[in-house]
Scaffold this motif. Sequence first.
Motif, short mmCIF file in Angstrom:
data_model
loop_
_atom_site.label_atom_id
_atom_site.label_comp_id
_atom_site.label_asym_id
_atom_site.label_seq_id
_atom_site.Cartn_x
_atom_site.Cartn_y
_atom_site.Cartn_z
N GLU A 65 0.85 -1.20 0.00
CA GLU A 65 0.00 0.00 0.00
C GLU A 65 0.89 1.24 0.00
N ILE A 66 0.29 2.37 -0.36
CA ILE A 66 0.96 3.66 -0.17
C ILE A 66 0.45 4.22 1.15
N VAL A 67 1.36 4.48 2.08
CA VAL A 67 0.96 4.83 3.45
C VAL A 67 0.67 6.31 3.58
N ALA A 68 1.50 7.11 2.96
CA ALA A 68 1.42 8.56 3.16
C ALA A 68 2.26 9.23 2.10
N ALA A 69 2.25 10.55 2.11
CA ALA A 69 3.22 11.31 1.32
C ALA A 69 4.36 11.67 2.25
N GLU A 70 5.56 11.85 1.70
CA GLU A 70 6.67 12.29 2.54
C GLU A 70 6.32 13.65 3.16
N THR A 71 6.67 13.82 4.40
CA THR A 71 6.35 15.04 5.12
C THR A 71 7.23 16.19 4.59
N THR A 72 6.61 17.32 4.27
CA THR A 72 7.38 18.44 3.72
C THR A 72 8.08 19.21 4.84
N THR A 73 9.03 20.03 4.43
CA THR A 73 9.75 20.86 5.40
C THR A 73 8.79 21.74 6.19
N ALA A 74 7.81 22.31 5.50
CA ALA A 74 6.84 23.18 6.19
C ALA A 74 6.00 22.38 7.18
N GLU A 75 5.64 21.17 6.79
CA GLU A 75 4.86 20.32 7.71
C GLU A 75 5.68 19.93 8.95
N VAL A 76 6.95 19.65 8.72
CA VAL A 76 7.83 19.32 9.86
C VAL A 76 7.88 20.50 10.82
N ALA A 77 8.05 21.70 10.27
CA ALA A 77 8.14 22.89 11.11
C ALA A 77 6.85 23.08 11.90
N ALA A 78 5.71 22.85 11.25
CA ALA A 78 4.42 23.01 11.94
C ALA A 78 4.31 22.00 13.09
N LEU A 79 4.74 20.76 12.83
CA LEU A 79 4.71 19.73 13.88
C LEU A 79 5.61 20.11 15.06
N CYS A 80 6.75 20.69 14.76
CA CYS A 80 7.67 21.08 15.83
C CYS A 80 7.06 22.20 16.67
N ARG A 81 6.35 23.11 16.02
CA ARG A 81 5.72 24.21 16.79
C ARG A 81 4.62 23.67 17.69
N VAL A 82 3.83 22.74 17.18
CA VAL A 82 2.77 22.16 18.02
C VAL A 82 3.40 21.37 19.18
N ALA A 83 4.47 20.65 18.89
CA ALA A 83 5.16 19.89 19.95
C ALA A 83 5.69 20.85 21.02
N ASP A 84 6.28 21.94 20.57
CA ASP A 84 6.82 22.91 21.52
C ASP A 84 5.70 23.47 22.41
N ALA A 85 4.57 23.76 21.78
CA ALA A 85 3.44 24.30 22.55
C ALA A 85 2.92 23.28 23.56
N ALA A 86 3.13 22.00 23.27
CA ALA A 86 2.66 20.95 24.19
C ALA A 86 3.59 20.77 25.40
N SER A 87 4.79 21.33 25.35
CA SER A 87 5.81 21.04 26.38
C SER A 87 5.31 21.38 27.78
N ARG A 88 4.85 22.61 27.95
CA ARG A 88 4.46 23.02 29.29
C ARG A 88 3.21 22.27 29.79
N PRO A 89 2.16 22.17 28.95
CA PRO A 89 1.00 21.41 29.43
C PRO A 89 1.33 19.95 29.76
N LEU A 90 2.25 19.34 28.99
CA LEU A 90 2.62 17.95 29.27
C LEU A 90 3.34 17.86 30.61
N GLU A 91 4.21 18.81 30.86
CA GLU A 91 4.89 18.85 32.16
C GLU A 91 3.87 19.09 33.27
N ASP A 92 2.92 19.97 32.98
CA ASP A 92 1.95 20.33 34.02
C ASP A 92 0.96 19.21 34.33
N LEU A 93 0.91 18.18 33.49
CA LEU A 93 0.12 17.00 33.85
C LEU A 93 0.65 16.40 35.16
#
Lengths: 500, 500
Positions: free
Chosen positions: A16-44
């Motif tokens: 099967e074809i699983v996905a498209a390769e993740t673009t540079t812009a998509e990687v950057a967006a994922l990193c920003r969301v991950a960064d935003a999750a840092s404090r709430p994850l710690e605060d759990l």
Amino acid sequence: MTDVPSIDPRTGDVAEIVAAETTTAEVAALCRVADAASRPLEDLGRDGRAALLDALAAALEDAATEVVALADRETALGTTRLTGELARTCYQLRLFGEVLREGGYLEATIDHPADTPMGPRPDLRRMLVPIGPVAVFGASNFPLAFSVPGGDTASALAAGCPVVVKAHGSHPATSQRCYEVLAGAAEQFGAPPGTLGIVHGQQAGADLVAHPLVRAVGFTGSTAGARALLAIIEKRADPIPFYGELSSLNPLVVTRAAAADRAADIGAGFVASFTLGGGQFCTKPGLAFVPTGPDGDALVEAARRAVAALDPVVLLNERIAESYAAGAARLAQAPGVSVVRTGTMRAGGVPVLLTTSARALPPEVVEECFGPIAVLARYRDDAELRTAIERLPSSLTATVHRGPGETELPDALAGWLRPRAGRLVFDGYPTGVAVSWAQHHGGPWPATNTQHTSVGTAAIRRFLRPFTWQNAPQEVLPAELRDAYGAIPRRINGTLHPTA
Amino acid sequence: MTDVPSIDPRTGDVAEIVAAETTTAEVAALCRVADAASRPLEDLGRDGRAALLDALAAALEDAATEVVALADRETALGTTRLTGELARTCYQLRLFGEVLREGGYLEATIDHPADTPMGPRPDLRRMLVPIGPVAVFGASNFPLAFSVPGGDTASALAAGCPVVVKAHGSHPATSQRCYEVLAGAAEQFGAPPGTLGIVHGQQAGADLVAHPLVRAVGFTGSTAGARALLAIIEKRADPIPFYGELSSLNPLVVTRAAAADRAADIGAGFVASFTLGGGQFCTKPGLAFVPTGPDGDALVEAARRAVAALDPVVLLNERIAESYAAGAARLAQAPGVSVVRTGTMRAGGVPVLLTTSARALPPEVVEECFGPIAVLARYRDDAELRTAIERLPSSLTATVHRGPGETELPDALAGWLRPRAGRLVFDGYPTGVAVSWAQHHGGPWPATNTQHTSVGTAAIRRFLRPFTWQNAPQEVLPAELRDAYGAIPRRINGTLHPTA
């Protein structure tokens, strides 16, 4: 946009074809969301993250049948092994929950103000805090235990670090499905969005390591792959910690007394260990030192018979199969090396047993060859053994088989082997790495993880960094460092206090 | 053969020729001797090494007058400061002795055999072992506390690692004399030859880092110097751990309530801190955020008066003086920056105070400028403060001055500053780094030492690596991991047991 195919190694066909390769812009967006999750994850908090890990384990177990079938289709490792691997992964998630609840991993340390010979000391309070978003590179050989779920992800989440996984191209469908299961469970639990992310494609992996918001990298793979990522890290404005799990020879030594005691057992056990999972373990023993003489001969013969009884195996992917065939041929042709037992070298997964002399030990023999192949190096005496050991690269493990009650030579062997390994196994085999408090899975380069482990509870240390508060008001301190807190072990003015 | 001169920074004259630069062959010979010392140094045991550290401290104290005079001649730091630095160094050596005697640093962990959800677990015993010979790079600004004696040497020797020091060219005579004192005391104590070594010259430092027998590098110095050493490490067949202590801005924030409470005190205290030791501390606060308005104005005025009362200082060496003059001129000419108080920019060590707005914050302002210079950045509100903080590089420290009983803003500031620092100081100043159990002296790049500290008892962790014994006979285990041992804290089957 490049497709990411899921290939069945048994047929070589695209399933099967699983996905498209993740673009540079998509990687950057994922990193920003991950960064935003840092404090709430710690605060759990520690209890909150422990419950999150329990929820992830339960979700994986619920999806076990589907995930194991998918992983088997992509890796050919077989459902028995993969079912065991899934159990390991769920156990590991829950064990990190125990680590969180116990809290000793924080290394909480309090120094009250005092006069010292170097002058007055302020109030100092130290503990470990999350390092920030972590990039995890999945491994080809452990689709469940070192990939989207697995040790790096479990320990990073436990530490309070969001994780973005680079899916391994050898099992993208398993990776994607595991991601969906885990991310769904995390969302349902109430974890912050961005707690877990996934990217596909080699360039996406490079983009991830280069991204300023990524604070550490966990990697399980080849030395060449690690060197490429290290080169990216070195070019960053702020080089970040890299935790690699790379190449490992895993030498095994059979003393003369051990060979006299149980040559046949060791010969068969060694073969079982180096061919387990198609020899595609980082702990595969690739080299065994066996004494010359009749007992050693018996060991070699037992190993030969064991190899002769084995069927060829399907290796993880075409690249690994090709690399194995080439590596096996190179080894077989190395000077002083003889083939004890093999099928045709052109078929990918044929188990191969070779011999050489410990005195010769050509350079090909001391390099890892990934796959079901190993060399028996015959030694004449302890001096020859020691000289050979001192020529070995560092490994994750080293193993000694000793005679009943034998301690003098094993003690000397421990001294020779320790600088070249992270774990020393007695009278057993290095494959099978228990997830536990006392485990260490690391070693100096090329095993890497010199200072840290990627298996066991101490793996959490990689994704934490120390932080000290000086003269901080109680309200600003983390709960664990406040005066009244007693629910974790703490060191106060140099004295360790267990949990109150 | 190139001479190594000792230069008096007060006169610029060569006071003596200390040595010849160490040749590549000599470096290699020193590394071999250090390697040979590894096992005997470990075999001294924890009590033996504690006694060795005590002996080194006593020998340094006996030589104090001579060593301080020599250090003052080479650094112009003054005998009061240098006497204090020697006391710090001796205290530190003895504190690592306490660490050894207490034994918790070994992280001794025992898992007995057990059945687990992932299958049977073998007997696993983990503790930290010495990493091997360590290269230590002396710092220009701490001839006694971060050089031949000092934190890196003390923690490495405590760990059981032989040390080869690269003497800093700014104080080679002090380094050589300290080496002779310490090596003499080590020999008299009965420590193995090669426990301590010294090399002189830049090429010798490079040779040291490249040598296969060197297993880790401790470095205190510039980012450029660190990058050069990292490039050598990356070219090694086996890259080794690098512990750098590099550049640090050390931002300080004065809340509006703090300025209202004690503007004059903070203004004067800040100047005292950033000019201490000629501003040549890695913890010098180079940037302070001060509110706009009359209280902030009063703080600036108090700081101006404090700077105006100061004499120029002799900086550590000609290169630092030149670099300081150039950096100060660059800062003064940066857009939006005003000079509050200075002497002539051409004289090396004139203290300089500048102001700018937190909104502008030109890039020159967020880089470390080594020497007695600092910038006051005025902010109008908390939003402007937060935006400015988020533009800062990582530092060893960050400091908050808060109003009496103020907690809400300090708590928010702690959240904004923590990702950018290793230590958070309240209502004080970052200079003055206590050597203690809870200290942390590190931070993400460019402060470096993200995972580890170079000050405090945890500094020993840098020169240790985990090692696990699996199913090992009691006789082969280190004493601390044997069943009967109870003299150190150990974690057994997940539960922490204090010293019996």
